[in-house]
Every structure is written in structure tokens, then in C-alpha cells.
Design a protein around this motif. Structure first.
Motif, PDB file in Angstrom:
ATOM      1  N   ARG A   1      -9.750  10.786  -2.802  1.00  0.00           N
ATOM      2  CA  ARG A   1      -9.346   9.574  -3.529  1.00  0.00           C
ATOM      3  C   ARG A   1      -8.287   8.761  -2.784  1.00  0.00           C
ATOM      4  NH1 ARG A   1      -7.902  12.822  -8.243  1.00  0.00           N
ATOM      5  NH2 ARG A   1      -9.792  13.864  -8.949  1.00  0.00           N
TER       6      ARG A   1
ATOM      7  N   ALA B   1      -6.718   6.044  -0.113  1.00  0.00           N
ATOM      8  CA  ALA B   1      -7.210   4.715   0.276  1.00  0.00           C
ATOM      9  C   ALA B   1      -7.806   4.751   1.672  1.00  0.00           C
ATOM     10  CB  ALA B   1      -6.065   3.708   0.222  1.00  0.00           C
TER      11      ALA B   1
ATOM     12  N   ALA C   1       0.839  -1.202   0.000  1.00  0.00           N
ATOM     13  CA  ALA C   1       0.000   0.000   0.000  1.00  0.00           C
ATOM     14  C   ALA C   1       0.873   1.252   0.000  1.00  0.00           C
ATOM     15  CB  ALA C   1      -0.908   0.000   1.229  1.00  0.00           C
TER      16      ALA C   1
ATOM     17  N   ASP D   1      -3.876   9.775  -4.603  1.00  0.00           N
ATOM     18  CA  ASP D   1      -4.840   8.742  -4.958  1.00  0.00           C
ATOM     19  C   ASP D   1      -4.350   7.380  -4.476  1.00  0.00           C
ATOM     20  OD1 ASP D   1      -5.285  11.022  -6.495  1.00  0.00           O
ATOM     21  OD2 ASP D   1      -6.225   9.889  -8.109  1.00  0.00           O
ATOM     22  N   ALA D   2      -5.234   6.661  -3.795  1.00  0.00           N
ATOM     23  CA  ALA D   2      -4.957   5.294  -3.346  1.00  0.00           C
ATOM     24  C   ALA D   2      -3.841   5.189  -2.310  1.00  0.00           C
ATOM     25  CB  ALA D   2      -4.664   4.373  -4.540  1.00  0.00           C
ATOM     26  N   HIS D   3      -3.455   6.295  -1.711  1.00  0.00           N
ATOM     27  CA  HIS D   3      -2.462   6.274  -0.630  1.00  0.00           C
ATOM     28  C   HIS D   3      -3.155   6.176   0.737  1.00  0.00           C
ATOM     29  CE1 HIS D   3       0.044   7.837  -3.824  1.00  0.00           C
ATOM     30  NE2 HIS D   3       1.097   7.937  -3.043  1.00  0.00           N
TER      31      HIS D   3
END
Lengths: 275, 275
Positions: A212, A214, A158, A181-183
């Protein structure tokens, strides 16, 4: 070492190399303090141009492996834009380590695609109670990419990033805003009243790009100043509330903060040593 | 009157109608205090839902001409999103007056096309030294659209808007950020250290949308807290610096601030009485 914000205490500059020498007796890391670390211009370690030049001197020099930020305070946002357009190829190969106000530069570098940017202890931290452990952790990351000092939830799968809440808030909507995003986003704070922590988390979690991520983790909020009247929620209740409202997954507590226990959080995926 | 943030002092609620009665003996304006103004929930004048409902009670009611914010403090950002989607046609015909934390709602209403939104004194201001003059100014605007209380540079040709720096900063990049293209933007601050004023103006002037303003004017920055060490610039030097760096025209000082002299700044072009 450079000081993009406030100036380094002379005592820290004495104690850090001594500690490094004792930790690595066979191969002591060479720690070079740019003279700018001790410059003084009002609030800052030298004026904006001096701090920008010093940062470029170290970042663009082939012979250094890392840019270690001396301390936070305030001032990186005054020189960040000027340095970003003048970085050369050697700058991309370096580790960058710092937190708090230095988060402005970490954000800008990460946004520009630099791959070894990390939140973690700075030289000035040696002056804290138990601060030697913080500096040891920073050195172990810079010298060996040692995973022992990483924030415990950091993994190879991750992406992560860590910021002081105020610092992240004050770059949202500017060209320095990082793309997360997705962090997993870890946030800590120091020296703010509870209503300000609430307002900062409103600001951060109301940003469409930040939504956005995570998920969010809350680091330590230390030296919280009095709230008049009592705010009615603590920092974790506040963080959970804004996660719920924004749809950002709440992922629990993070082991970061303005203290000696502050762990290392690489931006993106950690570039660990290959065993 | 509603209190979207902190609660109104009982003394202010007594003195404001008395003053209004003495100023308009022939046709005293009817000032209705929503009971929510005196509610209490931790930091706030009632919980988020209570404050949102109270705002909608007044804003959506045909029988009222204005929504006057009781006071600032903190909390509008916690209820702004919930109210904006529930406003009905009667809400569009009203005057909205307030400043400081209420700027969050002024921004949201103005962004939604409401035409009579203005920065100006609130009921709680009657408790300041000379505060009756502030309340008189607010009433003259709401009752008669009197131009006497306008900030002196407000004209029928240039669009204007006014904000507390922190409040504007904390809505940048969120759905509440106002569109201020070609507006003269007036900014004031209270109770912040000089380095924070500098950081706020970095944040505001680094926003690409804000850079489309016609220019910036600086209101009063009062009760500035100590900066350690001395910052090296005062608030006007700071504002001029960020205007220069951002390309935003510096337009001088504005007659607004957290004080009894705080003047009225309509958002957009002023809807003056037609003589």
C-alpha cells in the motif's frame, strides 16, 4: 544520546561535541552522552535492560529536546518492546534521529504516533571519510529543523519513510511493523550479497501492507559482498523487477545509504521550521 | 527431480541413480532429472519461467510419484507464486521432499493443503561427506515411507514442520507464510553470524501466527561466521531466550541441519506406510 544497539566509539564522543561547538559558537547545542553509550555486554552497549533504561532516561526527560541514536550495529529489536510501553508524554515532544539498526525504534515510535521521527546520520558517522558533513547535517536538523539536509525528493505533500532493507524485513509481521500506506518508501543496504538483496526485496514487496505504499525508491547499496556465481542483475534492476511484480510504483533512486552523504528522511510529512 | 533455485552438480546426477540402483536392485526407483536441473541463468538453474515450467512439468504429470528437489541455494521465492496457481490434481497426490531454499515451496504447498510435503535430504547432498546416507534416507522415505529416517521426535500425534531460519523469516508476512498452529517447529541455520541468528529468532518468534506453534526445537547451526565482538550467547541460549520472551515452549534440540545427518520432518502428521 543513547546507544540501543552497539556501543559508541570514544573518538566519536570527543569529536561530535567539538564539531557542534565550532558550528554553533553563539549557542552550542548541549549534547549529553548517556553513560550507557560506552557500556559493553557481548555484542551490545550494555545488556538489554541497561539499554532500555538508558533510552527511557533520555526519552522521558523533559529537559531534552531530542533522542539522537549514537550508532547502529545490532540490538534495538531486543529492547524495543520493553521501552514502547514505558514512554511518557515528554517522549512524544522529542525529535528522534538515527538509521540502520535504529530503524527498529523509528518504526515502533512512528507506529505509536510520534511525530518527529527521522532517518538520518548518527554520532558514529563522524568516523567516516567526510563524516563531519553527516554530523553537521544531523545537528542542523535537530537544532533548526533545517531543510538543507533533507533527501532532495522529500516534500511537504508526500509522506516518506526510510529503512535499511534487512532491518525492515526483520520487523515485517511483528508488532513493530510500521504502517506505511501512501508513503514513499526509501530503502538502502550495506554489506549483503546480491542474492540477499533480491530475497529482501521479495520479502518486503510481497507484504500486503507494504504494497500500500505510494512507491519505492532505492538508496545506495554499498559494500555488496561477492555473489557466486554472478547474480546477473544489479540492485536497481532487482528493485525495478520487484516493483513491477508487486505493483509498487518504482520512483527512482534516493540519496540515502550507509555513508557520509546519507540524507535526512522524516517519517510522515516533514516538520520544517516555520519561517 | 527439479531445481527451483540453484543448479544441480553433474556429479550428483550421476551418483544418485547409481546409489538408488544398488539400494533397490529388485525394483530400482526411476529417477528422472528434468533437463532444467542443469540449466544456467546467472545465480539460478534457468530463469524464473524455466524453473516454474519444469516444476509444473513434474508436479502435474500423473506418471510421477514424487517431486524431489535437486538442491537449495537461492531462487524458489522467485517462482513460487507463479507455480502455485497452476498446479492440477495429480500434483496433490505426490510426495515433495527438500529443505533450505526449497522450504519456500514446501511452505506454499503445505499452506495449499498438500498432504505429503516433507523436509529432508536432496540429491546434491550426495556430495557431502557421508552424503550417501542422506540420499538413502531420502529414497527410503519417498519409495517406502520408511519411518527410520524420520527426525526421532516425529510422532503420529504431534504435527511438525521444519525450516531454515532465514527461509522462514523471509516468507513471514507474505502469502507464502505457512499456518503452523499447534505444530512443533524445528529450525536450523547455516553460514550466518550469531547476531543474525538472534535477529532471525526475534523475527520468527515475534510473529503473532508463529506464536501459536506447539513449541520450538533447534536443529544444528553450522558454519557460523565470526561475530565481532563475541556475541555472548550460543545458538541454544539464543533460542531459549526468544522462546521465554515469546511464550513459545522450548522443546530442545532437533536432528536436522545442513549436513549428511539431516533427518526427515513431514509437514503435519507423517503419512507412514501402513504395515
Amino acid at each position: 544520546m543513547v546507544a540501543p544497539a552497539s556501543r559508541l566509539a570514544a573518538e566519536a564522543a570527543e569529536r561530535v561535541p567539538a564539531l557542534a561547538g565550532s558550528l554553533y559558537p553563539e549557542r552550542p547545542p548541549e549534547i549529553v552522552f548517556h553513560p550507557q553509550c560506552f557500556a559493553s555486554h557481548g555484542h551490545f552497549a550494555g545488556d538489554d535492560e541497561t539499554r532500555a533504561h538508558a533510552f527511557l532516561d533520555i526519552a522521558n526527560d523533559e529537559s531534552f529536546d531530542a533522542v539522537w541514536f549514537a550508532r547502529g550495529g545490532y540490538g534495538s529489536c531486543r529492547m524495543a518492546e520493553a521501552v514502547m510501553c514505558r514512554l511518557t508524554q515528554p517522549a512524544r515532544r522529542k525529535v528522534y534521529l538515527g538509521y540502520s539498526d535504529a530503524g527498529v525504534l523509528l518504526a515502533a515510535l512512528y507506529r505509536a504516533g510520534f511525530e518527529a521521527v527521522a532517518h538520518g546520520p548518527m554520532a558514529q558517522d563522524i568516523l567516516r571519510d567526510g563524516g563531519s558533513a553527516a554530523v553537521e547535517r544531523a545537528l542542523a536538523w535537530m537544532v533548526d529543523r533545517s531543510p538543507e539536509g533533507l533527501e532532495p525528493t522529500v516534500s511537504r505533500v508526500a509522506k516518506t519513510a526510510a529503512f535499511n532493507m534487512t532491518v525492515l524485513s526483520q520487523i515485517l509481521g511483528t508488532p513493530l511493523q510500521p504502517v506505511l500506506d501512501a508513503h514513499v518508501l526509501m530503502l538502502e543496504e550495506v554489506g549483503e550479497a546480491m542474492y540477499r538483496i533480491d530475497r529482501l526485496l521479495f520479502h518486503i514487496t510481497s507484504n500486503a501492507e507494504i504494497r500500500r505504499v505510494a512507491g519505492m525508491m532505492l538508496g545506495r547499496c554499498s559494500r555488496i559482498t561477492p555473489n557466486e556465481p554472478d547474480f546477473g542483475m544489479n540492485e536497481e534492476e532487482i528493485a525495478r523487477c520487484w516493483c513491477r511484480r508487486s505493483g509498487i510504483p518504482w520512483l527512482g533512486r534516493a540519496d540515502i545509504g550507509h555513508d557520509a552523504d546519507n540524507k535526512i528522511v522524516p517519517f510522515g510529512l516533514p516538520l520544517l521550521r516555520t519561517v
